[in-house]
Design a protein around this motif. Structure first.
Motif: not given
Lengths: 114, 113
Positions: B18, B63, B79-80, B85
């Motif tokens: 995270h 997320r 998150n995750a 990303d």
């Protein structure tokens, strides 16, 4: 998804020459803006033109907007080495007070050769 | 006057972790927006907050979340984390007017391994 299509993707010119970048978009807009980004850094606002304007000048910058063709152009006159950067057009839609979304194009990478 | 400040400037995470990114707007600006810029592409809109309320959300999965604090600073949480990303996350602030001009910070470069 990107709304703007910028042309060319890359442009290399000699110092002192003029540089022209074009941008096309798809939907109705409130304004169109141009930003500059030096490699890997934040964006710097250059100029904003509203949907009811056709041409705007700021120093060595000239922007035109043709809403019937959904296109804009950015002209940088008398280019300098410091103008080397990526240039992005962004269409702005203002929905209400404080609510705005910018949709950016892919950008034009401008290189000014000394 | 200080411009938009973002922290951290660089960070490396592994998949599944995270991350929290922070942004302080220009003094007096009440609107904060977040954009994701993948290498070689233009920035993509993630969120906009105005007066601590979410005013816009881009096409990003759940997320991604954000919030704006009473002092108008903002956090972006992801998150995750996925490899995709990895990007430069840009925060921008604007005043209360409708001029549309955004003032960007230098960004937080996230690398997901």
């Amino acid at each position: 998804s990107q709304q703007g299509e910028e042309d060319p993707q890359a442009l290399s010119i000699q110092e002192g020459e003029n540089a022209t970048m074009n941008c096309s978009y798809k939907t109705s807009i409130n304004n169109l803006q141009w930003y500059r980004q030096n490699s890997g850094r934040g964006l710097v606002h250059l100029i904003l033109i509203r949907s009811n304007e056709r041409e705007k000048h700021s120093g060595r910058l000239r922007v035109t907007l043709d809403t019937s063709k959904k296109s804009s152009s950015l002209l940088i006159t008398a280019s300098r080495a410091a103008d080397t950067a990526s240039y992005f057009c962004a269409t702005g839609v203002v929905a209400s007070e404080g609510a705005q979304k910018l949709v950016f194009g892919q950008g034009t990478r401008l290189t000014i050769n000394p | 006057d200080a411009g938009v400040t973002q922290s951290p400037t660089h960070l490396i995470k592994t998949r599944g972790q995270h991350v929290t990114l922070r942004c302080s707007p220009i003094s007096g600006h009440k609107s904060v927006s977040w954009y994701q810029q993948v290498l070689g592409q233009g920035p993509q809109f993630i969120f906009q907050y105005y007066e601590k309320e979410e005013r816009g959300r881009g096409n990003f999965p759940d997320r991604f979340s954000a919030r704006q604090f009473p002092n108008y600073s903002s956090e972006l949480n992801v998150n995750a984390l996925l490899l995709g990303d990895s990007a430069l996350y840009l925060c921008a602030s604007s005043g209360t007017g409708k001029t549309g001009e955004l003032f960007f910070g230098e960004g937080s470069r996230l690398t997901v391994l």
